[in-house]
Design an enzyme around this catalytic site. Sequence first.
Site, PDB file in Angstrom:
ATOM      1  N   GLU A   1       0.647   0.462   1.385  1.00  0.00           N
ATOM      2  CA  GLU A   1      -0.027   1.763   1.332  1.00  0.00           C
ATOM      3  C   GLU A   1       1.056   2.825   1.215  1.00  0.00           C
ATOM      4  O   GLU A   1       1.921   2.938   2.081  1.00  0.00           O
ATOM      5  CB  GLU A   1      -0.848   2.010   2.605  1.00  0.00           C
ATOM      6  CG  GLU A   1      -1.621   3.312   2.513  1.00  0.00           C
ATOM      7  CD  GLU A   1      -1.949   3.964   3.850  1.00  0.00           C
ATOM      8  OE1 GLU A   1      -2.894   4.754   3.893  1.00  0.00           O
ATOM      9  OE2 GLU A   1      -1.255   3.703   4.847  1.00  0.00           O
TER      10      GLU A   1
ATOM     11  N   ASP B   1      -3.957  -5.933   8.624  1.00  0.00           N
ATOM     12  CA  ASP B   1      -3.206  -4.689   8.596  1.00  0.00           C
ATOM     13  C   ASP B   1      -1.970  -4.813   9.478  1.00  0.00           C
ATOM     14  O   ASP B   1      -2.067  -5.269  10.619  1.00  0.00           O
ATOM     15  CB  ASP B   1      -4.095  -3.569   9.184  1.00  0.00           C
ATOM     16  CG  ASP B   1      -4.290  -2.435   8.214  1.00  0.00           C
ATOM     17  OD1 ASP B   1      -3.272  -1.886   7.771  1.00  0.00           O
ATOM     18  OD2 ASP B   1      -5.442  -2.103   7.906  1.00  0.00           O
TER      19      ASP B   1
ATOM     20  N   ASP C   1       0.715  -0.515   6.361  1.00  0.00           N
ATOM     21  CA  ASP C   1       0.332   0.885   6.566  1.00  0.00           C
ATOM     22  C   ASP C   1       1.525   1.826   6.324  1.00  0.00           C
ATOM     23  O   ASP C   1       2.627   1.557   6.815  1.00  0.00           O
ATOM     24  CB  ASP C   1      -0.165   1.024   8.016  1.00  0.00           C
ATOM     25  CG  ASP C   1      -0.743   2.388   8.303  1.00  0.00           C
ATOM     26  OD1 ASP C   1      -1.744   2.754   7.661  1.00  0.00           O
ATOM     27  OD2 ASP C   1      -0.195   3.093   9.172  1.00  0.00           O
TER      28      ASP C   1
ATOM     29  N   HIS D   1     -11.481   3.739   4.529  1.00  0.00           N
ATOM     30  CA  HIS D   1     -11.890   4.252   5.842  1.00  0.00           C
ATOM     31  C   HIS D   1     -11.423   5.684   6.094  1.00  0.00           C
ATOM     32  O   HIS D   1     -11.833   6.298   7.069  1.00  0.00           O
ATOM     33  CB  HIS D   1     -11.337   3.335   6.937  1.00  0.00           C
ATOM     34  CG  HIS D   1      -9.832   3.312   6.964  1.00  0.00           C
ATOM     35  ND1 HIS D   1      -9.097   2.753   5.936  1.00  0.00           N
ATOM     36  CD2 HIS D   1      -8.939   3.778   7.864  1.00  0.00           C
ATOM     37  CE1 HIS D   1      -7.805   2.882   6.216  1.00  0.00           C
ATOM     38  NE2 HIS D   1      -7.681   3.507   7.367  1.00  0.00           N
ATOM     39  N   ASP D   2     -10.532   6.206   5.237  1.00  0.00           N
ATOM     40  CA  ASP D   2     -10.002   7.563   5.422  1.00  0.00           C
ATOM     41  C   ASP D   2     -10.587   8.560   4.430  1.00  0.00           C
ATOM     42  O   ASP D   2     -10.181   9.718   4.411  1.00  0.00           O
ATOM     43  CB  ASP D   2      -8.475   7.572   5.258  1.00  0.00           C
ATOM     44  CG  ASP D   2      -7.755   6.984   6.459  1.00  0.00           C
ATOM     45  OD1 ASP D   2      -8.310   7.042   7.575  1.00  0.00           O
ATOM     46  OD2 ASP D   2      -6.639   6.470   6.285  1.00  0.00           O
TER      47      ASP D   2
END
Length: 568
Positions: free
Chosen positions: A259, A102, A204, A333-334
């Site tokens: 993302e 990431d 990200d 994860h969100d």
Amino acid sequence: MNHSTGQDWWRKSTVYQVYPKSFKDTTGSGTGDIRGLTGKLDYLQELGIDIVWLQPVYVSPQNDNGYDVADYRRISEDFGSMEDFDQLAAGLKKRGMSLMTDIVVNHSSTEHPWFQEAKLSRDSRYRDYYIWRDPGPDGGLPNNWQSKFGGPAWQWEEATGQYFLTLFDKTQADLNWENSKVRQEVADLMSFWAEKGVSGFRMDVINLISKDQEFLNDDGSKPPGDGRKFYTDGPRVHEYIKELYKRVFGPHNVVTVGEMSSTTLEHCIRYSNPHEQEFSMTFNFHHLKVDYPGGNKWELMPYDFEALKRLLSEWQTGMQQGGGWNALFWNNHDQPRALSRFADDGKYRIESAKMLATTLHGLQGTPYVYQGEEIGMPNPQWKDISEFRDIESTNMYRILQEQGKSAEEALTILRERSRDNSRTPMLWDDSRNAGFTSGTPWLKIDERYKEINVASQLPNPDSILNHYKQVIALRKQEQVITDGRYKRLDEQHPQIFAYERDNGQDTLVVVSNFSGQEAEFTFPDDLWTQAGAYEAELLSSNTAQAPAWEKQMQLSPYASYMWIIRNT
């Protein structure tokens, strides 16, 4: 790494997303670590995974679970050492797998040395690494932009008498990409990791890096009126990404995924069409908002099945026509667990988990499996607010009550919506703490770990885990999954999602029942005229008995099938 298929080897790959804090703890600290992941590489290889995406393990105050980076070149002691990281990279390489890390460069932590220097003086050499503005004409905020985490997007810095921009947490200061030095720093830190053996980057919220330099107030003419129209897919974003491609992505031949926050199909085609030389693929989140009434995450409603099918179909067709490439996913994860959200995590948990896998893995794009998805992990059973750890959730628990909800109503909403739903530790076996840690886990373990765990599913040929293994393998075996044209077949059926993929050689057909009732499905005439004459081979089934290949068929609850018709 299998680069034999050329530059776009990742089109046949499957990515596994690791949330390191919850994957596997080797020290008894209660928090997962890098060595824990290294110890499970054989498991991931056996599953058929090509790329492992490791979420942030950099030095960080952890105000936003590591997405607030204080040092881009050092590993946080919470997760281990650089030596541990090097061993992980070597272990993946040895198995012919790739490591994706990431990169968080829309903002840095306010604890980053750049910011620590920048805030001391307007003359600091790092001042222009961030976005500073004088107070507005009324002496207040520079404009009315809102943070994605709630509240104004500006923080006051007393020492120098200016505000700095924070689109996320107040400790995440937005970097100033207008400054060429910032862009060079980002290219350098990414090259540092590429030279360490990282062969993929997940970027990200990367489509927010270019801000409209006038910093105008949002007049609300385009909802939601929080300022995002001035920085989402901003004026210079494609230019900046092309620059990174020239400096890093191209020379190192890395796979990249952007993302994309609140993005559009048109932009994602540009971001991911190979001729543009930007990213390999993009994430968009439109299909994961189909249960937000009026776009509000913190209100509950049953999900809109037709909207879900329409959005998945629009992105399949649109990206194909424009030469773009999708990153396919149900979970991350969100997000709450898709199994609890779009299917049945109780009576039909096994059928449901397999159904979601088949539906997604027949689509065009690169699929992402989020840890635990492959064994059918549901949302955990939350008893009390004290069990939650996510800052967004605990803030919303308070805010929802301030808005007039009772404590019980607020808790009910959190049970469905909290990001902690996907962050509970991985369920490895039926021993204490599900084999995740010998210590006290940082977040509760789902109580159902005795019956839902990896160890019990590995030997069982009919397990969810083995179904995932099968659909992951099909992508490498059947070319039509990579290049077939997408066409929806179900005509707004209230229970069924059905589509075909056709590349001129073969036709792939996927039919899934998204309901807990039996459903009847009739193939459209044009498909049946073309396909009915051929023998269809069943590639995947989630029930003991698949229906016969006929124009009209009955599907049991959550049944899902994938057939191939070989036209050659």
